[in-house]
Design an enzyme around this catalytic site. Structure first.
Site, PDB file in Angstrom:
ATOM      1  N   ASP A  36     106.895  44.842  -4.856  1.00 19.13           N
ATOM      2  CA  ASP A  36     106.002  45.508  -3.907  1.00 19.13           C
ATOM      3  C   ASP A  36     104.666  45.892  -4.525  1.00 19.13           C
ATOM      4  OD1 ASP A  36     108.146  45.152  -2.302  1.00 19.13           O
ATOM      5  OD2 ASP A  36     108.429  47.252  -1.755  1.00 19.13           O
ATOM      6  N   ASP A 278      66.171  30.381  24.669  1.00 14.48           N
ATOM      7  CA  ASP A 278      67.016  29.519  23.841  1.00 14.48           C
ATOM      8  C   ASP A 278      68.489  29.892  23.969  1.00 14.48           C
ATOM      9  OD1 ASP A 278      65.747  31.824  22.267  1.00 14.48           O
ATOM     10  OD2 ASP A 278      67.609  31.424  21.215  1.00 14.48           O
ATOM     11  N   GLY A 413      71.230  25.375  20.754  1.00 13.84           N
ATOM     12  CA  GLY A 413      70.912  24.916  22.100  1.00 13.84           C
ATOM     13  C   GLY A 413      70.286  23.532  22.156  1.00 13.84           C
ATOM     14  N   LEU A 414      69.210  23.345  21.436  1.00 11.09           N
ATOM     15  CA  LEU A 414      68.485  22.090  21.532  1.00 11.09           C
ATOM     16  C   LEU A 414      69.347  20.942  21.028  1.00 11.09           C
ATOM     17  CD1 LEU A 414      65.853  21.114  22.538  1.00 11.09           C
ATOM     18  CD2 LEU A 414      64.870  21.416  20.272  1.00 11.09           C
TER      19      LEU A 414
END
Lengths: 506, 422
Positions: A36, A278, A413-414
């Site tokens: 542990d 955009d 985006g573009l």
């Protein structure tokens, strides 16, 4: 029994370690076998802490089991007290020691140490890490907090409760929220457990109210403080612009101050970035959300209201907050997913065909395999979730961070427009990665799901499907097959494909 | 370099410091992290608690990105209270797992601390399930529990569980025992072939279906120092051990190969001829690195049982001074050849009391501390240079061609300190 490849949460004693490690002057004596001790590396390696967690393990072995494991515990406790000189001690057992039933609390009482000793009963075979953290914090607060002596009146004071060691961006959230509250003209009493000492917990009752940053951790303690000292607690997690504004209003109301200066003066960039042209390509992107309840529920609101996404799925591994998550899922019109089985989450993601996954490190693996972009919004913790830079998730700056973190994995985006315009082009092909993400992101193979039984695609239809941009192809295939199945069409042709498109675009 | 075994068989004379206190070591479950990569059609099902699952994830999660071939059947309170029959539940888990992974040919049920304490009999479960899923899947069991095993002892227990399955053959053959990286295994096989040893097998093999034979003609050579139970099991099948140091460093590798060659009757001239080129190449490369380590003082915290061979390499080939060599378990017999090569005044410690050991370490201010992941950053923050020992288990370090990689693992933390101006 439950089959688990990966787990979202550790055992409850790891939650207790997160509290002990966050605090100053607290030592945790844990009845546990040697294995542990791995838990130390969560703090020293993943969180890069420069100190060992303040935990002493008894590390009993098989040969001790027939003998005096209780004596071993008392020895370890006595030595830990002498060596570390703590102001308060937590005692408890991990899963294996729980089976021995040695009663660490009783054994500790028998030693009669001159500091507060708080026994923890954390049922390892029922509960998990966050519950363990909440219970430990509650037990400490309950043992140490004193009633208010400060007179009413004067500047309002609040505590900030919930941040721990190994918490998801807790370090920076505290800085951000403290600043926000101070700008309202409210004083901060105690921040706990992160950086607090037992003496700090003793004066927790002096504040007028409590700010609960992480209900998973501070909820139990805050409820007890409301009941015992009459301190109200905040309900809103300040994640995202809308929730931060609600939070400011809530805190201002509790303190009796005017929220306007902070609400009007805030300089968050998310609202304008999200309105700028955009960002129109973000509109209606389908996002699958999974994480702890607080972060998942907040993410759904941000995704829909602040980024214009659609919610394709919402889930949590925090069973304690199932009710809250169900309510949020109903509000967003999706089926709630409440599970700690990562395979079930994987199946739900594959089924939902999202454009973006907001999840944990586990969902990051799943998304990678499915070829879907992903951002991490919640624990379990990974070394990457402790960035060197200031990176809060909460407050107005936190909203800015979330905008960047969630948008970054997506195709810009573009680029997305160019892809659909020049589909089939030798460079702008679908296998190409977003330019800002590097080649490594390109090789995730898109998942090809087998066609439904009794259905087949004509070669022409298959070819046409291949010309649909990859990020919507899965959805197109699924919709077409569903459309065909509903109408008993066995052979899917180009006409079926466009019939389905027309049908679903209504 | 001409290593000699006979000239200075002195070894440490100081008594071994035996410590019993808090042990800061992994349990045997951790071995699954490398064993599941090594045995490529095996699956490891831990029968344990959420802690076991969390350990595997934390120790391995940062390294593994494919769907792992290990999982945990997490015991819950229904199993403990008797509401559910733990054996029936286990059968259900195995069914579920094998349905999902039809590629699995060998399934290990791995015992844990809780399964040992509640006395869940995994050997009976393995037998029961074997009958059910034979012949497509073999089901074995071993214990990786932290109340019985430390870190690398998990591999020992796993390999020992495989021994009864090995086909019998009394033909003379060499069996190399201990998981090695595939590239290292191939290199050592080539070297052994060059020595004229015709039949060379390895345990574990890469596929569960190609188990090496064993019998009275088998001579086995340990490639790892932590395989006590496996060795005992092999002896039980008639195999005999070839005593040798371990193949770490140029000297260790040469002595290891030489021991194998002698056992199979090769003469020294053949051994020299077959190993000269590689040994000289490795020694020359090590000589270039040696100035970075020479005279520096190193302190080992117990971790993998590799500590004694590593200390021998760092001392004899790199000229380092040994401040303390801590090991979780000191197997006097398997390490006899190693211990003989250590300086007489080496401080050896077995077991651990981590706080007292830290006190000794701080008092000594060594130049380099070899320790586990829980201690490394805290010691760095105190100004001590550290090497995390787990890397010595996960990195290919055996054999001639890896000798410089091994040395460089110790050089890097020191080198880094000379570069940084922050």
């Amino acid at each position: 029994m439950q089959l688990a490849m990966w787990t979202y949460e550790g055992p409850p004693h790891v939650g207790a370690m997160r509290i002990a490690t966050a605090m100053i002057g607290v030592h945790y004596v844990l009845h546990a076998p040697q294995g542990d001790t791995y838990a130390d590396l969560l703090f020293t390696m993943i969180e890069r802490r420069d100190r060992r967690p303040p935990v002493t393990y008894t590390t009993f072995q098989a040969r001790d089991l027939g003998g005096d494991t209780a004596g071993l515990f008392q020895n370890a406790l006595r030595q830990a007290y002498e060596r570390f000189d703590p102001q308060a001690i937590l005692v408890g057992a991990s899963c294996t020691a729980e089976l021995l039933q040695d009663d660490p609390g009783g054994l500790a009482r028998a030693l009669d140490l001159p500091v507060p000793v708080v026994p923890l009963e954390l049922p390892s075979y029922q509960r998990k890490e966050n519950w363990g953290a909440a219970e430990t914090f509650y037990r400490l607060v309950r043992a140490l907090a004193q009633p208010r002596t400060r007179e009413k009146g004067g500047r309002p004071v609040c505590n900030i409760l919930g941040p721990t060691a190994l918490g998801f961006h807790h370090r920076d959230d505290v800085v951000e929220i403290r600043r926000l509250i101070e700008r309202l003209g409210i004083d901060i009493g105690v921040v706990a457990p992160l950086g607090a000492s037992p003496a700090d917990l003793a004066r927790i009752g002096e504040a007028d109210f409590n700010v609960v940053l992480y209900p998973e951790i501070a909820g139990t303690a805050a409820t007890w403080l409301t009941r015992t000292f009459g301190q109200p607690a905040t309900k809103t997690a300040p994640l995202g612009i809308g929730a931060t504004r609600d939070f400011v209003a809530e805190v201002a109301a509790l303190a009796g101050v005017d929220p306007a200066p902070v609400l009007n003066g805030q300089a968050a960039r998310l609202p304008w970035y999200s309105r700028s042209v955009d960002s129109t390509y973000l509109t209606g992107k389908r996002v699958f959300i999974f994480g702890d309840a607080t972060h998942a529920i907040a993410a759904a609101r941000i995704a829909r209201e602040e980024l214009g996404f659609d919610i394709a799925g919402l889930g949590t591994y925090s069973r304690e907050f199932a009710r809250e998550l169900r309510a949020a899922a109903a509000e967003h019109g999706v089926e709630p997913l409440i599970t700690d089985d990562y395979l079930a989450v994987e199946a739900a993601i594959a089924e939902a065909h999202p454009d973006l996954v907001l999840g944990t490190q586990m969902e990051r693996h799943v998304a990678k395999r499915l070829g879907v972009p992903c951002a991490v919004i919640s624990a379990p913790m990974h070394v990457q979730d402790f960035p060197a830079r200031y990176s809060p998730q909460m407050g107005f700056e936190g909203a800015n961070v979330l905008f960047d973190t969630w948008i970054h994995p997506l195709m810009m985006g573009l680029e997305e427009h160019l892809l659909s315009m020049f589909r089939g082009d030798f460079e702008f092909h679908e296998g190409a990665a977003p330019s800002h993400l590097g080649a490594a992101h390109a090789d995730a193979p898109p998942v090809v799901l087998p066609a439904n039984a009794g259905q087949s695609w004509s070669p022409e239809a298959e070819q046409e499907l291949a010309r649909i941009p990859f990020f919507v192809r899965g959805k197109a295939r699924r919709n077409t097959e569903r459309f065909a199945a509903d109408r008993g069409v066995a052979q899917i042709t180009i006409e079926t494909l466009y019939d389905a498109k027309a049908h679903f675009s209504r | 370099m001409t290593p000699s075994l006979s000239a200075d068989l002195t070894g440490p004379v100081a008594p071994v410091l035996r410590e019993r206190g808090q042990r800061e070591v992994f349990c045997g479950l951790t071995g699954i992290v490398w064993l599941h990569r090594k045995i490529q059609d095996a699956f490891f099902l831990v029968v344990g608690s959420r802690t076991c699952a969390h350990l595997l994830q934390s120790a391995a999660g940062v390294m593994i990105f494919a769907e792992p071939r290990f999982a945990t059947a997490i015991i819950d309170d229904r199993d403990l209270s008797g509401l559910a029959d733990a054996n029936a539940e286990l059968d259900r888990m195995v069914e579920q797992l094998l349905a999902r992974r039809p590629d699995i040919k060998l399934l290990f049920l791995v015992g844990s601390c809780p399964s040992e304490v509640i006395k869940l009999d995994l050997s009976r479960a393995a037998m029961r399930l074997s009958q059910r899923f034979a012949p497509s899947v073999r089901i074995l069991n071993y214990s990786g529990s932290g109340i019985e095993t430390t870190f690398t002892q998990g591999e020992d227990a796993c390999l020992a569980a495989l021994v009864p399955l090995l086909p019998k053959s009394d033909a003379p053959a060499l069996l190399v025992v201990g998981a090695l990286a595939d590239a290292v295994e191939d290199q050592l096989r080539r070297s052994l072939a060059a020595l004229g040893i015709a039949q060379v097998h390895v345990l574990p093999s890469r596929s569960a279906m190609e188990l090496p034979p064993v019998g009275s003609g088998t001579r086995y050579l340990l490639a790892q120092p932590f395989l006590a139970d496996t060795a005992r099991a092999l002896e039980g099948r008639g195999a005999r051990r070839i005593p040798a140091p371990f193949p770490l460093g140029a000297e260790g590798t040469q002595l290891w190969l030489r021991a194998a060659a002698q056992a199979f009757g090769a003469n020294m001239a053949t051994v020299r001829a077959a190993t000269a080129l590689q040994a000289e190449r490795a020694a020359a490369a090590l000589a270039r690195i040696r100035p970075a380590l020479e005279g520096k003082r190193v302190f080992f915290f117990p971790d993998s049982q590799l500590e004694v061979p590593l200390a021998r390499f760092l001392h004899r080939e790199m000229g380092m001074q040994l401040v303390e060599v801590g090991t979780p378990y000191l197997h006097q017999q398997h390490l006899a050849e190693e211990l003989a090569l250590l300086p007489a005044d080496t401080r050896l410690s077995e077991g651990q009391d981590v706080e007292r050991q830290l006190d000794r370490c701080r008092a000594e201010r060594p130049d380099l501390v070899v320790c586990g992941l829980g201690l490394a950053n805290p010691l760095e923050a105190e100004g001590l240079a550290t090497k995390w020992s787990i890397e010595l288990v996960f990195t290919p370090i055996q054999g001639f061609e890896q000798a410089t990689d091994l040395a460089n693992l110790f050089v890097r933390p020191l080198d880094r300190r000379t570069r940084l101006r922050v």
